[in-house]
Each structure stands twice: as C-alpha cells, then as structure tokens.
Scaffold this motif. Sequence first.
Motif, short mmCIF file in Angstrom:
data_model
loop_
_atom_site.label_atom_id
_atom_site.label_comp_id
_atom_site.label_asym_id
_atom_site.label_seq_id
_atom_site.Cartn_x
_atom_site.Cartn_y
_atom_site.Cartn_z
N ARG A 101 -35.56 33.17 62.14
CA ARG A 101 -35.38 32.95 60.91
C ARG A 101 -34.00 33.68 60.74
N GLY A 102 -33.55 34.33 61.44
CA GLY A 102 -32.23 35.06 61.06
C GLY A 102 -32.04 36.31 60.05
N LEU A 103 -31.48 37.33 60.33
CA LEU A 103 -31.64 38.42 59.52
C LEU A 103 -30.26 38.95 59.16
N THR A 104 -30.23 39.74 58.09
CA THR A 104 -28.87 40.29 57.93
C THR A 104 -28.79 41.51 57.91
N GLY A 105 -27.71 42.44 57.68
CA GLY A 105 -27.60 43.93 57.69
C GLY A 105 -27.89 44.62 58.93
N GLY A 106 -27.82 43.79 60.30
CA GLY A 106 -28.06 44.48 61.53
C GLY A 106 -29.29 44.35 61.76
N GLY A 107 -30.22 43.48 61.17
CA GLY A 107 -31.59 43.26 61.32
C GLY A 107 -31.89 42.67 62.78
N ASP A 108 -30.92 41.83 63.10
CA ASP A 108 -31.20 40.92 64.42
C ASP A 108 -30.96 41.87 65.70
N ASP A 109 -30.09 42.88 65.69
CA ASP A 109 -29.88 44.01 66.53
C ASP A 109 -31.06 44.89 66.61
N ILE A 110 -31.70 45.03 65.54
CA ILE A 110 -32.84 46.19 65.39
C ILE A 110 -34.12 45.29 66.08
N VAL A 111 -34.27 43.87 65.69
CA VAL A 111 -35.08 43.19 66.41
C VAL A 111 -35.05 42.99 67.74
N ALA A 112 -33.74 42.87 68.19
CA ALA A 112 -33.70 42.58 69.70
C ALA A 112 -33.98 43.95 70.30
N MET A 113 -33.87 45.12 69.80
CA MET A 113 -34.16 46.23 70.65
C MET A 113 -35.56 46.63 70.55
N MET A 114 -36.17 45.87 69.48
CA MET A 114 -37.61 46.02 69.50
C MET A 114 -38.33 45.34 70.48
N ARG A 115 -37.71 43.99 70.61
CA ARG A 115 -38.44 42.98 71.57
C ARG A 115 -38.24 43.55 72.98
N GLY A 116 -37.04 44.25 73.12
CA GLY A 116 -36.81 44.94 74.57
C GLY A 116 -37.96 45.95 74.74
N SER A 117 -38.22 46.66 73.75
CA SER A 117 -39.41 47.76 73.82
C SER A 117 -40.77 47.09 74.28
N VAL A 118 -41.01 45.98 73.58
CA VAL A 118 -42.24 45.17 73.84
C VAL A 118 -42.35 44.72 75.24
N ARG A 119 -41.37 43.99 75.34
CA ARG A 119 -41.12 43.79 76.87
C ARG A 119 -41.34 44.59 78.05
N ARG A 120 -40.96 45.73 77.70
CA ARG A 120 -41.11 46.87 78.53
C ARG A 120 -42.67 47.19 78.67
#
Length: 256
Positions: free
Chosen positions: A64-83
């Motif tokens: 959906r696309g996020l603003t204010g650095g939201g994409d970076d936060i989601v990417a970081m969270m997905r990395g944690s979920v992947r681990r």
Amino acid sequence: MFRLFARMIGQGLDTDEKLRASETEVDHERHLAMVQERFIAILAHDLRNPVSVVESGLRILQRRGLTGGGDDIVAMMRGSVRRMSSLIENLLDQARNRRDEGIVVKPQLTEDLRQTMEQIVGELNAVTPDQEIEADIDLPAQVRVDLPRIAQLLSNLLGNAVTYGAQGEPIRLSAKVENRALVISVANAGEEIPKDRLSALFMPFEQGGERASREGLGLGLFIASEIAQGHGGDLSVTSDAHSTVFTFRMPDAIPA
C-alpha cells in the motif's frame, strides 16, 4: 570366613542398588529429554500460524505504500519475521531428527532453481539493504534437487553470512555446475574461524567462541548440513584471514 562371605554379599547388594539407581536416573533423563523435544516441536509448530499472519499483514502494508519512513520500518520488521520463520523451521527439523524421522529430501528435476535462488537474494536485499550480495548464478535449465530444501539451505547460509560476516563487506554467492555436480558457495569477509572450531559449526546448538554471543540457536548450519547429506552431497567450510566460505557440493545433479 563367614564374615568375609557376608561382606562380599553386602558389597554385591550395594552394587546392585547403585546400578538400579543409575538406571532409574538414566530413564528419568531420557523421559525428560523426550518431553522437552515434544514441547519444542509443538511450540515451533504452533508459532507458525501467528508468524505467517504477521508476515502477511506487513506485506500488505508494504504494498500500500507508507510515508515518513514507514516503508523502512516495515522492511525491518519483515526481516525479523523472516528470521523467526527460519528459526521455527530449523527447530521443527531438529525435532524430526531427534525422533529419528530425519529431514525428508525428495530430489526431482526442476527448472526453477535459478529463479528461487534469485528470489532469496532479492528478499534478503530487501530486509538488509545495507548488506551487498554479489550473486553469480550460472545453472543449466534443469537440475535434480529438492527445491524447497535447497532454498532452505541457501537461506541458512546467507543468513549466517549476514549475521557473522564483516559489516560493509559484500557477501559472494556462487552457483554453478562442475562435472555434473551442483556447487553452491557462500563467502563472507571477517575474522578467521579457528581450525579447532570449524567442525563444531555443523553441530546442533553449537556456535563456538564469539559466535555464541550472536543471535540464533546454532541450528542453521546443522540443518543445512543435514539437507546436503540428504541430497547425497556434503557441506564444507574453509576460513582464513580474508574470508569464510561454505560450499555445498552435490554429485549427479544434472541429467546425463
């Protein structure tokens, strides 16, 4: 004479009691280990669903696309979920091994190995954008492997390289065929691993030295090694002052 005979009988009874006590203790330890293994297997299995839900939700948010650095936060969270997902799968495989069920490997001809490997690299680049991965994938159209298991092996090797490799230095992935053998190697820069610790890297729950202070359970390389053996191949490691290289070699991976 009677006293000596009585003493010998007493010593024999004492030895029998100690033996029975020892057998009881062994049985107790064996039962406790079995309960712990079942608990780990059940816990890992039950964690799969909530982790999958979190992963799906994060994927939707990112689309959906996020603003204010939201994409970076989601990417970081997905990395944690992947681990987390990787740890869960490794725990389940370890539980199967402990029950002597082993890791099921069913090689078959596939045309999707290159695409799968590129997808794993792409996902890792998305969750660790600061870690460069140089991929050299040169494979024929068809390779005989268990695709999901090879994907797990590669994911574990790359995850290990990200965790323990030198920051700012690229990880080098190579996949090719040599004399009909599939050869996959993952190399990372960093400090040399002492020779006496290399063999321990493939043991469950063993990381050795400074590696034990890093994140993880010490199962990734063990599972990767088991997958390699299940393919009739092997997983080896070399380490010097310049790099550490894990190499998977599987003979007869290409149709004659």
